[in-house]
Scaffold this motif. Structure first.
Motif, PDB file in Angstrom:
ATOM      1  N   THR A 126       6.118  -4.192 -11.762  1.00 51.24           N
ATOM      2  CA  THR A 126       6.775  -2.989 -11.248  1.00 51.24           C
ATOM      3  C   THR A 126       5.816  -1.802 -11.250  1.00 51.24           C
ATOM      4  O   THR A 126       5.828  -0.970 -10.333  1.00 51.24           O
ATOM      5  N   TYR A 127       4.972  -1.729 -12.270  1.00 50.04           N
ATOM      6  CA  TYR A 127       4.003  -0.633 -12.342  1.00 50.04           C
ATOM      7  C   TYR A 127       3.095  -0.640 -11.111  1.00 50.04           C
ATOM      8  O   TYR A 127       2.910   0.401 -10.453  1.00 50.04           O
ATOM      9  N   TYR A 128       2.532  -1.792 -10.780  1.00 45.70           N
ATOM     10  CA  TYR A 128       1.610  -1.853  -9.642  1.00 45.70           C
ATOM     11  C   TYR A 128       2.337  -1.730  -8.311  1.00 45.70           C
ATOM     12  O   TYR A 128       1.768  -1.210  -7.335  1.00 45.70           O
ATOM     13  N   LEU A 129       3.584  -2.183  -8.247  1.00 46.41           N
ATOM     14  CA  LEU A 129       4.383  -1.928  -7.048  1.00 46.41           C
ATOM     15  C   LEU A 129       4.530  -0.425  -6.822  1.00 46.41           C
ATOM     16  O   LEU A 129       4.304   0.080  -5.718  1.00 46.41           O
ATOM     17  N   ARG A 130       4.884   0.304  -7.865  1.00 46.70           N
ATOM     18  CA  ARG A 130       5.092   1.748  -7.719  1.00 46.70           C
ATOM     19  C   ARG A 130       3.786   2.468  -7.406  1.00 46.70           C
ATOM     20  O   ARG A 130       3.763   3.407  -6.607  1.00 46.70           O
TER      21      ARG A 130
ATOM     22  N   ALA B 264       1.323   1.192  -5.759  1.00 51.26           N
ATOM     23  CA  ALA B 264       1.018   0.879  -4.361  1.00 51.26           C
ATOM     24  C   ALA B 264       1.820   1.755  -3.413  1.00 51.26           C
ATOM     25  O   ALA B 264       1.282   2.272  -2.419  1.00 51.26           O
ATOM     26  N   VAL B 265       3.103   1.935  -3.697  1.00 50.70           N
ATOM     27  CA  VAL B 265       3.946   2.768  -2.838  1.00 50.70           C
ATOM     28  C   VAL B 265       3.452   4.210  -2.830  1.00 50.70           C
ATOM     29  O   VAL B 265       3.417   4.878  -1.788  1.00 50.70           O
ATOM     30  N   GLN B 266       3.029   4.703  -3.987  1.00 52.36           N
ATOM     31  CA  GLN B 266       2.498   6.065  -4.053  1.00 52.36           C
ATOM     32  C   GLN B 266       1.232   6.223  -3.213  1.00 52.36           C
ATOM     33  O   GLN B 266       0.922   7.318  -2.736  1.00 52.36           O
ATOM     34  N   GLN B 267       0.511   5.121  -3.007  1.00 55.84           N
ATOM     35  CA  GLN B 267      -0.717   5.152  -2.207  1.00 55.84           C
ATOM     36  C   GLN B 267      -0.458   4.870  -0.729  1.00 55.84           C
ATOM     37  O   GLN B 267      -1.397   4.780   0.061  1.00 55.84           O
ATOM     38  N   GLY B 268       0.813   4.715  -0.351  1.00 57.72           N
ATOM     39  CA  GLY B 268       1.145   4.499   1.054  1.00 57.72           C
ATOM     40  C   GLY B 268       1.304   3.047   1.456  1.00 57.72           C
ATOM     41  O   GLY B 268       1.456   2.746   2.645  1.00 57.72           O
ATOM     42  N   PHE B 269       1.297   2.127   0.479  1.00 58.79           N
ATOM     43  CA  PHE B 269       1.505   0.707   0.758  1.00 58.79           C
ATOM     44  C   PHE B 269       2.967   0.339   0.471  1.00 58.79           C
ATOM     45  O   PHE B 269       3.733   1.136  -0.070  1.00 58.79           O
ATOM     46  N   ASP B 270       3.315  -0.882   0.815  1.00 61.60           N
ATOM     47  CA  ASP B 270       4.658  -1.380   0.535  1.00 61.60           C
ATOM     48  C   ASP B 270       4.723  -2.150  -0.782  1.00 61.60           C
ATOM     49  O   ASP B 270       5.778  -2.222  -1.412  1.00 61.60           O
ATOM     50  N   ASP B 271       3.620  -2.745  -1.177  1.00 59.15           N
ATOM     51  CA  ASP B 271       3.600  -3.587  -2.376  1.00 59.15           C
ATOM     52  C   ASP B 271       2.134  -3.833  -2.728  1.00 59.15           C
ATOM     53  O   ASP B 271       1.237  -3.241  -2.120  1.00 59.15           O
ATOM     54  N   ALA B 272       1.902  -4.719  -3.709  1.00 59.38           N
ATOM     55  CA  ALA B 272       0.539  -4.971  -4.162  1.00 59.38           C
ATOM     56  C   ALA B 272       0.262  -6.467  -4.240  1.00 59.38           C
ATOM     57  O   ALA B 272       1.153  -7.263  -4.545  1.00 59.38           O
ATOM     58  N   ALA B 273      -0.977  -6.839  -3.959  1.00 62.66           N
ATOM     59  CA  ALA B 273      -1.460  -8.212  -4.122  1.00 62.66           C
ATOM     60  C   ALA B 273      -2.508  -8.218  -5.215  1.00 62.66           C
ATOM     61  O   ALA B 273      -3.312  -7.283  -5.330  1.00 62.66           O
ATOM     62  N   PHE B 274      -2.516  -9.271  -6.026  1.00 60.87           N
ATOM     63  CA  PHE B 274      -3.392  -9.344  -7.183  1.00 60.87           C
ATOM     64  C   PHE B 274      -4.662 -10.131  -6.876  1.00 60.87           C
ATOM     65  O   PHE B 274      -4.633 -11.174  -6.225  1.00 60.87           O
ATOM     66  N   VAL B 275      -5.788  -9.612  -7.383  1.00 59.74           N
ATOM     67  CA  VAL B 275      -7.091 -10.267  -7.289  1.00 59.74           C
ATOM     68  C   VAL B 275      -7.546 -10.556  -8.710  1.00 59.74           C
ATOM     69  O   VAL B 275      -7.490  -9.676  -9.577  1.00 59.74           O
ATOM     70  N   ASP B 276      -7.987 -11.791  -8.976  1.00 57.28           N
ATOM     71  CA  ASP B 276      -8.374 -12.139 -10.333  1.00 57.28           C
ATOM     72  C   ASP B 276      -9.806 -11.716 -10.642  1.00 57.28           C
ATOM     73  O   ASP B 276     -10.505 -11.140  -9.791  1.00 57.28           O
TER      74      ASP B 276
ATOM     75  N   ARG C 275     -10.705 -13.488  -6.465  1.00 57.36           N
ATOM     76  CA  ARG C 275      -9.851 -14.294  -5.604  1.00 57.36           C
ATOM     77  C   ARG C 275      -8.421 -13.755  -5.602  1.00 57.36           C
ATOM     78  O   ARG C 275      -7.896 -13.342  -6.639  1.00 57.36           O
ATOM     79  N   PHE C 276      -7.785 -13.793  -4.431  1.00 60.39           N
ATOM     80  CA  PHE C 276      -6.359 -13.500  -4.388  1.00 60.39           C
ATOM     81  C   PHE C 276      -5.605 -14.592  -5.130  1.00 60.39           C
ATOM     82  O   PHE C 276      -5.930 -15.771  -5.045  1.00 60.39           O
ATOM     83  N   SER C 277      -4.585 -14.185  -5.877  1.00 62.58           N
ATOM     84  CA  SER C 277      -3.729 -15.153  -6.563  1.00 62.58           C
ATOM     85  C   SER C 277      -2.313 -15.075  -6.009  1.00 62.58           C
ATOM     86  O   SER C 277      -1.831 -15.990  -5.350  1.00 62.58           O
ATOM     87  N   GLU C 278      -1.650 -13.963  -6.245  1.00 70.30           N
ATOM     88  CA  GLU C 278      -0.263 -13.771  -5.839  1.00 70.30           C
ATOM     89  C   GLU C 278      -0.021 -12.279  -5.659  1.00 70.30           C
ATOM     90  O   GLU C 278      -0.921 -11.466  -5.890  1.00 70.30           O
ATOM     91  N   ALA C 279       1.177 -11.920  -5.243  1.00 77.33           N
ATOM     92  CA  ALA C 279       1.568 -10.519  -5.187  1.00 77.33           C
ATOM     93  C   ALA C 279       2.545 -10.253  -6.331  1.00 77.33           C
ATOM     94  O   ALA C 279       2.777 -11.113  -7.182  1.00 77.33           O
ATOM     95  N   THR C 280       3.128  -9.056  -6.392  1.00 75.60           N
ATOM     96  CA  THR C 280       3.916  -8.675  -7.561  1.00 75.60           C
ATOM     97  C   THR C 280       5.034  -9.673  -7.850  1.00 75.60           C
ATOM     98  O   THR C 280       5.139 -10.189  -8.958  1.00 75.60           O
ATOM     99  N   ILE C 281       5.872  -9.922  -6.872  1.00 72.71           N
ATOM    100  CA  ILE C 281       6.976 -10.886  -7.045  1.00 72.71           C
ATOM    101  C   ILE C 281       6.937 -11.929  -5.936  1.00 72.71           C
ATOM    102  O   ILE C 281       7.963 -12.525  -5.599  1.00 72.71           O
TER     103      ILE C 281
END
Length: 265
Positions: free
Chosen positions: A141-145, A147-159, A163-169
């Motif tokens: 939820t922290y990274y979702l919020r 991301a929204v504050q930065q003008g995105f809809d959600d966040a994707a995680f990089v390890d 490498r991309f792994s998954e997004a928040t949910i």
């Protein structure tokens, strides 16, 4: 019939029983969309709960008992609902000894996810015990919020390997024009992802699992996110990289998901 229900071990839960769960941070769960009192990929949900219980508690409840709890909750509500089944031990967190396992089954209004397309911020983050769908994950939820504050809809995680792994949910899936591309990294293997993968196999659609880095996204032909709400929400931007619309890709994933039969618990 009410949409919102909360049952503990197959019976209506009392408020006094639910209060301790507000502070319970050591538990795992599965989430599903129920249609006509039935669930797609029921076997995958049961597998998830069994494997996670073995990892967290060293033992698991019998599948038949879990199915009975699910059935009782569905019988108490309308035909179409969102369902969450959480497995926990009553001593809770910060203890090393477990008691008998319990299952909290909650239902609420059915959902289908956002319409998209989505823009995803990239965040360097690795979920702890990523292979388990567990509670107490404030970072999502922290990274979702953020991301929204930065003008995105959600966040994707990089390890840490980039490498991309998954997004928040969400799970991520990419399209290279010929094959479905699944990111290779430590992540939660979603039940919707499992449904889609086995149905794509039956449809004869090529799939491959490879490391996907932010620098490689520009060379791909499309991307989506998926979770228990939906098998595909289109993604049009990840970080600073624009992605082409890929309606045929999203439609393919929806078609694969719809081919999975609904099963009664």
């Amino acid at each position: 019939m009410t949409v919102h229900t909360a049952q503990l071990d197959g019976r209506d839960a009392a408020a006094a029983e639910l209060a301790p769960l507000a502070f319970a941070g050591f538990a795992h769960f599965t989430a599903a969309q129920v249609r006509d009192h039935r669930i797609r990929g029921l076997d995958l949900h049961l597998d998830r709960l069994r494997a996670a219980s073995e990892e967290f508690f060293g033992r698991a409840l019998p599948d038949d008992r879990v199915r009975g709890y699910l059935r009782a909750a569905l019988d108490a509500g309308p035909a179409d609902v969102s369902l969450t089944a959480t497995v926990f031990s009553r001593p809770g967190e910060f203890v090393a000894v477990d008691d008998a396992l319990s299952v909290l089954v909650r239902t609420g209004p059915p959902a289908s996810g956002p319409t998209g397309p989505l823009a995803l911020a990239t965040v360097e983050y690795e979920r702890p015990v990523a292979r388990v769908k567990h509670v107490g994950e404030v970072a999502k939820t922290y990274y979702l919020r953020q991301a929204v504050q930065q003008g995105f809809d959600d966040a994707a995680f990089v390890d840490r390997a980039g490498r991309f792994s998954e997004a928040t949910i969400w799970n991520l899936a990419f399209w290279d024009g010929d094959s479905v591309v699944w990111p290779e990294a430590e992540m939660l293997l979603g039940t919707t992802m499992g449904i889609v993968r086995r149905q794509l196999d039956r449809l004869g659609v090529p799939q491959r699992t490879v490391p996907v880095t932010p620098g490689e996204v520009a060379g791909l032909a499309g991307a989506v996110v998926m979770n228990s709400w939906t098998p595909a929400v289109s993604v049009h931007r990840i970080g600073t990289t624009d992605l082409p619309p890929a309606p045929d890709f999203a439609e393919l994933l929806h078609r694969a998901y719809s081919a999975e039969p609904l099963v009664a618990p």
